[in-house]
Design an enzyme around this catalytic site. Structure first.
Site, PDB file in Angstrom:
ATOM      1  N   TYR A 196       0.855  -1.190   0.000  1.00 34.99           N
ATOM      2  CA  TYR A 196       0.000   0.000   0.000  1.00 34.99           C
ATOM      3  C   TYR A 196       0.889   1.238   0.000  1.00 34.99           C
ATOM      4  CZ  TYR A 196      -3.792  -3.221   1.333  1.00 34.99           C
ATOM      5  OH  TYR A 196      -4.699  -4.256   1.389  1.00 34.99           O
ATOM      6  N   PRO A 228     -15.715  -4.071   2.060  1.00 30.72           N
ATOM      7  CA  PRO A 228     -17.017  -4.253   2.725  1.00 30.72           C
ATOM      8  C   PRO A 228     -18.072  -3.275   2.222  1.00 30.72           C
ATOM      9  CG  PRO A 228     -15.456  -3.148   4.208  1.00 30.72           C
ATOM     10  CD  PRO A 228     -14.668  -3.618   3.001  1.00 30.72           C
ATOM     11  N   LEU A 241     -21.198   0.453  -2.763  1.00 36.91           N
ATOM     12  CA  LEU A 241     -22.237  -0.526  -2.466  1.00 36.91           C
ATOM     13  C   LEU A 241     -23.582   0.172  -2.287  1.00 36.91           C
ATOM     14  CD1 LEU A 241     -22.616  -3.576  -1.890  1.00 36.91           C
ATOM     15  CD2 LEU A 241     -22.538  -3.008   0.526  1.00 36.91           C
TER      16      LEU A 241
HETATM   17  N1  LIG Z   1      -6.569  -8.509   0.709  1.00 29.45           N
HETATM   18  C1  LIG Z   1      -6.757  -7.758  -0.330  1.00 29.45           C
HETATM   19  O1  LIG Z   1      -6.419  -8.120  -1.459  1.00 29.45           O
HETATM   20  C2  LIG Z   1      -7.367  -6.406  -0.143  1.00 29.45           C
HETATM   21  C3  LIG Z   1      -7.842  -5.705  -1.268  1.00 29.45           C
HETATM   22  C4  LIG Z   1      -8.430  -4.463  -1.054  1.00 29.45           C
HETATM   23  C5  LIG Z   1      -8.521  -3.972   0.221  1.00 29.45           C
HETATM   24  N2  LIG Z   1      -8.041  -4.665   1.308  1.00 29.45           N
HETATM   25  C6  LIG Z   1      -8.163  -4.147   2.673  1.00 29.45           C
HETATM   26  O2  LIG Z   1      -9.538  -3.961   2.963  1.00 29.45           O
HETATM   27  C7  LIG Z   1      -9.762  -2.609   3.361  1.00 29.45           C
HETATM   28  C8  LIG Z   1     -11.134  -2.185   2.895  1.00 29.45           C
HETATM   29  O3  LIG Z   1     -11.255  -2.309   1.501  1.00 29.45           O
HETATM   30  P1  LIG Z   1     -11.419  -1.049   0.545  1.00 29.45           P
HETATM   31  O4  LIG Z   1     -10.765   0.133   1.198  1.00 29.45           O
HETATM   32  O5  LIG Z   1     -10.987  -1.449  -0.799  1.00 29.45           O
HETATM   33  O6  LIG Z   1     -12.952  -0.903   0.366  1.00 29.45           O
HETATM   34  P2  LIG Z   1     -14.190  -0.353   1.182  1.00 29.45           P
HETATM   35  O7  LIG Z   1     -13.880  -0.281   2.632  1.00 29.45           O
HETATM   36  O8  LIG Z   1     -15.330  -1.153   0.705  1.00 29.45           O
HETATM   37  O9  LIG Z   1     -14.371   1.091   0.591  1.00 29.45           O
HETATM   38  C9  LIG Z   1     -13.483   2.120   0.813  1.00 29.45           C
HETATM   39  C10 LIG Z   1     -13.939   3.317  -0.004  1.00 29.45           C
HETATM   40  O10 LIG Z   1     -15.215   3.707   0.461  1.00 29.45           O
HETATM   41  C11 LIG Z   1     -15.215   5.062   0.855  1.00 29.45           C
HETATM   42  N3  LIG Z   1     -15.888   5.120   2.159  1.00 29.45           N
HETATM   43  C12 LIG Z   1     -15.509   4.551   3.325  1.00 29.45           C
HETATM   44  N4  LIG Z   1     -16.377   4.825   4.301  1.00 29.45           N
HETATM   45  C13 LIG Z   1     -17.339   5.595   3.751  1.00 29.45           C
HETATM   46  C14 LIG Z   1     -18.523   6.201   4.258  1.00 29.45           C
HETATM   47  N5  LIG Z   1     -18.888   6.060   5.531  1.00 29.45           N
HETATM   48  N6  LIG Z   1     -19.270   6.938   3.399  1.00 29.45           N
HETATM   49  C15 LIG Z   1     -18.917   7.075   2.116  1.00 29.45           C
HETATM   50  N7  LIG Z   1     -17.818   6.527   1.574  1.00 29.45           N
HETATM   51  C16 LIG Z   1     -17.022   5.794   2.377  1.00 29.45           C
HETATM   52  C17 LIG Z   1     -13.773   5.482   0.989  1.00 29.45           C
HETATM   53  O11 LIG Z   1     -13.603   6.797   0.504  1.00 29.45           O
HETATM   54  P3  LIG Z   1     -13.221   7.997   1.508  1.00 29.45           P
HETATM   55  O12 LIG Z   1     -11.766   7.917   1.743  1.00 29.45           O
HETATM   56  O13 LIG Z   1     -13.669   9.201   0.780  1.00 29.45           O
HETATM   57  O14 LIG Z   1     -14.011   7.764   2.765  1.00 29.45           O
HETATM   58  C18 LIG Z   1     -13.027   4.493   0.113  1.00 29.45           C
HETATM   59  O15 LIG Z   1     -12.799   4.982  -1.165  1.00 29.45           O
HETATM   60  C19 LIG Z   1      -8.604  -1.837   2.729  1.00 29.45           C
HETATM   61  O16 LIG Z   1      -8.411  -0.563   3.335  1.00 29.45           O
HETATM   62  C20 LIG Z   1      -7.483  -2.810   2.903  1.00 29.45           C
HETATM   63  O17 LIG Z   1      -6.965  -2.732   4.233  1.00 29.45           O
HETATM   64  C21 LIG Z   1      -7.481  -5.877   1.121  1.00 29.45           C
END
Ligand SMILES: NC(=O)c1ccc[n+]([C@@H]2O[C@H](COP(=O)([O-])OP(=O)(O)OC[C@H]3O[C@@H](n4cnc5c(N)ncnc54)[C@H](OP(=O)(O)O)[C@@H]3O)[C@@H](O)[C@H]2O)c1
Length: 290
Positions: free
Chosen positions: A60, A217, A223
């Site tokens: 990251y 999530p 979502l």
């Molecule tokens: N193992 C893997 O291959 C893998 C892959 C991807 C991710 N991950 C891990 O999983 C975590 C979560 O996944 P993710 O970050 O891809 O997806 P996510 O949590 O589904 O979505 C994050 C996105 O949603 C927005 N968001 C978050 N909270 C919000 C809210 N309350 N209202 C509106 N928008 C919101 C954020 O933008 P803002 O910054 O504007 O809030 C960000 O762009 C990552 O941070 C990482 O640690 C692991």
């Protein structure tokens, strides 16, 4: 704390709503964040809100997320668990290449220890099986590094049930993270794993009491569905909060790790832990009910 706790690997008790530290880097998960001080503030606010599981990876940034975590939080308050990962290399924004070669994983772990200022990683996860390297070879090196005292617990990411079972022959597996949210179903494939396979993984982890950290999530913030929106309106909360409350209710082993670079979103996400869905509300979110 409202979401209750889960004990990872029999000795790491964490609150069941974590923080994903992937979104505190630059665009495309590449380079430094636009606002360095804001990234530090988000990390500190998460811990102040009793989040004590932070998910990150060497890739990251690369390096950036782990460096920010150490800058914001080291020396880590008691009970804070940093779960990091190795197994990817980066060549630019949004470009990810699996690398599960033993020599790469050994060097990646040493880099994470250095950046996070730790002598041992609490949860070290193989980021993704590398199709070019036998899976057992990649997992085997994590077992070796655990024996060497550099890893407390081993986790996996983007795996099938068969892969979890074959890894468990080599080393205890305490956590799995696949992409999972309320819309997960069918044949769509993320990082080599289909949604249907992930549903089987969630059930397997529930049966085996293995922590499951759903990534994406909130489907990266996109979502939305009629059933989520309708319930959010009724409960007077944000749709994202319903999506997280659904995950918390879906299985006691699920620990969501929503990612954000916004303090307001972080606070909203953490507040989801206090939303209890009734049986009827939970059923209304079932994909089978439209
Ligand atoms: N193992 C893997 O291959 C893998 C892959 C991807 C991710 N991950 C891990 O999983 C975590 C979560 O996944 P993710 O970050 O891809 O997806 P996510 O949590 O589904 O979505 C994050 C996105 O949603 C927005 N968001 C978050 N909270 C919000 C809210 N309350 N209202 C509106 N928008 C919101 C954020 O933008 P803002 O910054 O504007 O809030 C960000 O762009 C990552 O941070 C990482 O640690 C692991």
């Amino acid at each position: 704390m409202n979401a209750g706790t889960f004990t990872i690997g029999a000795d790491l008790q964490v609150n069941r709503l974590g923080f994903g530290a992937m979104r505190i880097t630059g665009p495309g998960i590449w380079g430094p964040p636009a606002e360095h001080a804001n990234a530090l503030a988000v990390l500190r606010r998460s811990v102040a809100l009793d989040v004590n599981l932070i998910d990150t990876a060497d890739s990251y940034g690369p390096d950036v997320s782990e460096e920010l975590i150490a800058e914001a939080l080291h020396p880590y308050p008691g009970g804070v668990v940093i779960a990091t990962k190795g197994g990817h290399t980066r060549s630019g924004p949004d470009r990810w290449t699996p690398n599960g070669q033993p020599e790469h994983l050994r060097a990646a772990l040493d880099g994470s220890l250095r950046r996070l200022k730790l002598e041992r990683i609490d949860v070290y996860q193989l980021h993704r099986p590398d199709p070019k390297v036998p899976f057992e070879e990649s997992v085997g090196v994590l077992a070796e590094l655990q024996r060497a005292g550099k890893i407390r617990h081993v986790g996996l990411s983007s795996v099938s049930v068969a892969q979890i079972e074959s890894a468990r022959k080599l080393v205890p597996i305490v956590s799995v993270q696949n992409r999972f949210n309320n819309a997960t179903r069918g044949g769509a494939v993320f990082n080599g794993v289909s949604d249907d396979e992930t549903l089987a993984v969630v059930d397997y982890c529930t049966r085996e009491n293995i922590a499951f950290f759903p990534w994406g999530p909130l489907a990266a913030g996109k979502l939305s569905s009629d059933r989520i929106s309708a319930l959010a309106l009724r409960r007077n909360v944000a749709p994202h909060q319903i999506a997280l409350a659904w995950l918390l209710r879906r299985s006691p082993v699920i620990i969501p790790i929503p990612g954000t670079a916004s303090i307001a979103h972080l606070e909203q996400n953490v507040a989801s832990a206090a939303i209890e869905l009734s049986d009827d509300e939970f059923a209304s979110l079932d994909v089978a009910n439209g």
